[in-house]
Scaffold this motif. Sequence first.
Motif, short mmCIF file in Angstrom:
data_model
loop_
_atom_site.label_atom_id
_atom_site.label_comp_id
_atom_site.label_asym_id
_atom_site.label_seq_id
_atom_site.Cartn_x
_atom_site.Cartn_y
_atom_site.Cartn_z
N THR A 435 0.85 -1.19 0.00
CA THR A 435 0.00 0.00 0.00
C THR A 435 0.88 1.24 0.00
N SER A 436 0.30 2.35 -0.43
CA SER A 436 1.05 3.60 -0.49
C SER A 436 0.07 4.76 -0.60
N PRO A 437 0.37 5.90 0.04
CA PRO A 437 -0.53 7.07 -0.04
C PRO A 437 -0.23 7.92 -1.27
N ASP A 438 -0.59 7.38 -2.43
CA ASP A 438 -0.48 8.08 -3.71
C ASP A 438 0.96 8.34 -4.13
N VAL A 439 1.91 7.55 -3.63
CA VAL A 439 3.31 7.67 -4.08
C VAL A 439 3.84 6.30 -4.51
N THR A 440 2.94 5.47 -5.04
CA THR A 440 3.32 4.12 -5.43
C THR A 440 4.44 4.12 -6.46
N VAL A 441 4.27 4.90 -7.52
CA VAL A 441 5.27 4.92 -8.59
C VAL A 441 6.56 5.54 -8.13
N SER A 442 6.47 6.68 -7.42
CA SER A 442 7.68 7.40 -7.03
C SER A 442 8.44 6.74 -5.89
N THR A 443 7.90 5.67 -5.33
CA THR A 443 8.64 4.87 -4.35
C THR A 443 9.02 3.50 -4.92
N ASN A 444 8.94 3.37 -6.25
CA ASN A 444 9.42 2.19 -6.98
C ASN A 444 8.60 0.92 -6.76
N LEU A 445 7.29 1.10 -6.49
CA LEU A 445 6.41 -0.06 -6.39
C LEU A 445 5.70 -0.38 -7.71
N GLY A 446 5.94 0.44 -8.74
CA GLY A 446 5.20 0.30 -9.98
C GLY A 446 5.31 -1.06 -10.64
N GLY A 447 6.53 -1.63 -10.65
CA GLY A 447 6.73 -2.94 -11.27
C GLY A 447 5.93 -4.03 -10.58
N TRP A 448 5.94 -4.00 -9.26
CA TRP A 448 5.17 -4.96 -8.48
C TRP A 448 3.68 -4.86 -8.79
N VAL A 449 3.16 -3.63 -8.82
CA VAL A 449 1.74 -3.42 -9.06
C VAL A 449 1.35 -3.86 -10.47
N ASN A 450 2.21 -3.62 -11.45
CA ASN A 450 1.94 -4.08 -12.81
C ASN A 450 1.73 -5.59 -12.86
N LYS A 451 2.47 -6.29 -12.01
CA LYS A 451 2.40 -7.75 -12.03
C LYS A 451 1.29 -8.29 -11.13
N ARG A 452 1.01 -7.61 -10.02
CA ARG A 452 0.08 -8.17 -9.03
C ARG A 452 -1.24 -7.41 -8.95
N ASN A 453 -1.36 -6.26 -9.62
CA ASN A 453 -2.61 -5.52 -9.74
C ASN A 453 -3.06 -4.85 -8.44
N ILE A 454 -4.10 -4.03 -8.57
CA ILE A 454 -4.64 -3.28 -7.44
C ILE A 454 -5.90 -3.96 -6.94
N PHE A 455 -6.01 -4.08 -5.63
CA PHE A 455 -7.18 -4.72 -5.04
C PHE A 455 -8.40 -3.82 -5.12
N SER A 456 -9.51 -4.41 -5.58
CA SER A 456 -10.80 -3.74 -5.59
C SER A 456 -11.88 -4.80 -5.64
N THR A 457 -12.95 -4.59 -4.90
CA THR A 457 -14.05 -5.56 -4.93
C THR A 457 -14.80 -5.50 -6.25
N HIS A 458 -14.57 -4.43 -7.02
CA HIS A 458 -15.18 -4.30 -8.34
C HIS A 458 -14.09 -4.22 -9.39
#
Length: 769
Positions: A435-458
């Motif tokens: 998790t991150s408060p709107d600084v996901t990319v600038s803290t170098n989590l972007g690659g992880w998120v591209n592979k594992r996606n963002i959680f949402s019930t929809h």
Amino acid sequence: MLKSTNINRNTLLEIEKKVSWLSNYIIHYANNVRIKEDDLKVGGHQASSASVVSILVVLFFKILKKYDRIAIKPHASPVFHAIQYLLANQNIDNLKNFRRLDGAQAYPSRTKDFCEVDFSTGSVGLGGAMTIFSSFTQDFLKENNLLENEPSKMISIFGDAELDEGNVYEALLEGAKHNLKNCWWIIDYNRQSLDGIVFEKLFEKIINLFALMDWNVEILKYGSKLEKLSKSKSGKKIMKWIDDCPNDLFSALTYQGGKDWRVTLLKAFDDDHDTKNLIQSFNDEELNDLMTNLAGHDVESLERAFLKYLNNDKPTCFICYTVKGFGLPLAGHKDNHSGIMNNHQFNDYKKIMKIRDGKEWEKTEGIKLSINELNSIIKSNPLSKCRREFSEIIPIKPFQGIIFNKFISTQEAFGKIMNEVGKVNNNFTRRIITTSPDVTVSTNLGGWVNKRNIFSTHKKSDIFGEKKVFSSQKWKYVPDGQHIELGIAENNFFLLLASLGISDKLFGKRMLPIGTIYDTFIGRGLDALNYATYIDARFILVGTPSGVTLSHEGGAHQSILTPNIGISQPNLTYYEPSYADEFVFLFFWALEYIQKKEGSSVYFRLSTKKLIQPERQLSQNDKHDIIKGGYWFQKPKTFKPVILICTGVMIGEVEKLKKKIIKEEIDMGIFIATSPDQLYSNWMNSKKNNTSSHIEKILKVYKRDTVLVTIIDGHSSSLAWIGSVLGHKVYPLGLNKFGQSGDLNEIYKYTNIDFKSILDRIAKSIVNN
């Protein structure tokens, strides 16, 4: 879902009476009966407790199931302990030691109370907001087939004055964005705060805000006695008068009692003969009972309202009108927040409650229930003798052979590690949630998120991808996503980490939470971080970029104090690695450490400054020393060297320094302090155990007049204490003023942590020595 238990209303009223007595006696005993060693008031908030007795009794004895979770308002701690005592989850010794060491805590605590507490409270508003983020955690577990029970309710009891806290509204906004479910907020609307009366117009706006956030809003204003008035024209007029009555007037009349209610009402209806007759039909005691018969004290009204929403997963706010100090001589007085009944008042109260001397702690004294009847009720209660603690250990297998660039920063190394972890789908990688408060990319989590996606019930697709618009962020919102994206609200960030970090305690399944944040903004969420560590939540915190090394961003984005936060914050272990090989080892070590009983959360302070990586293979001794807090990067050759102790990217300036003085006859030792926190805590603990700490073993072979120069891209005090270990003279370099925008070299020079400042410090130390 929730299911009401089969206790009749008369029995519930008897239990309510007993809980009222016990909660008040716990406080009275601590202040007036127990022997004290000083003249300090113990306190305990009798009035604040009295306003929620009915609410909590209905919840614990009619509504809650085994896996429902509840945050009690802080000042209702005695009521909570009284209920736990009746449920056989609390013992009499703890009650007698209320607010003493190892006794029942002043405010409910997950880690310090004998009985099980779902959410610690005390820091106003945070425990209640935790229910929102725990609802998110429950949703994540459900969507990923990890929840073993049907979804439960996450419930908070709020004092109305707690709604002044800004973090409450930050949490509400996040709930609205994430399709919040199965969350109840029950507001004890007694219209009083610590210092005075709650402003009624403001509270009307708050009610509208809940509706705007798509919550159910249930207003519980009148109890059953007042509801009966609505059947007559005169009764409706009295209820209208109550609606229009200012909070401070209602509170004052409540304190004064039936006689003053009568004078005020008769004056208000001076020209209304029928209404005056209705008022005069009640004696003073009856009139006082009628006018204070608010729904928050009426078990029938409460039960009916809670049952209405049992199987509704939409978040619900219950506004329960109550009287602060209900049933006590303190009722309604604006100064009653910290007030306690004196001995005379309490003796009168004791007689009213029909409690005999010496029987104060007996569970059925003064009520119309036998011990067998009570035991039968307790036995059937799902929360009786309930221990819901879980301990799940997830085996961690460190990744071997992650290849880093020769020239890389620790922040980039983190991104590389997460990217590689994201490629693998196994038991432990599936438990990682970021998790991150709107600084996901600038803290170098972007690659992880591209592979594992963002959680949402929809589900929500990547529109940019579908439209074939290039973007390096290929984010999909899916139920099995492993990243929760938050808005810019650091309190929410830390409360979510707190909820994820006690997932095993709440829901029986451990998560491995990792949160990233700009290092300087840790301070903005420090209250919530302190709360998270207080409840011993387990997570990895990555603060990056750090220090004035973030030079061009200026002083507003450059962290100074965070190393000291890392050192001083309990239940949080701080590391600041210099090189990628240190960090990758520490990262997988941390995933194991946060799961250990003796472990804690781990804070990594990382940097954007790239360093040339050393060509080496860390030995087992190196790894042990890295965990202990530091290792020799260059060991001295003599017993009186100049020792440079540096943390993080400051090794880069030390390397520059080495090139400048290589021809000088200076024996220089270089010690990399990977964790000023571990070095300090190990040193302090060694004093208790009469052993030698890691830093003592490092320094003890060098003469007392050996010079130590410490360097950190943080406040200089973070390492300055090392001079106290064995009495060496220390020259601390670090950040002692705010930075500003500029090129890296000029900002290092401006803050006196560049290699020339280090060299100058060494030269002066040699002259002075």
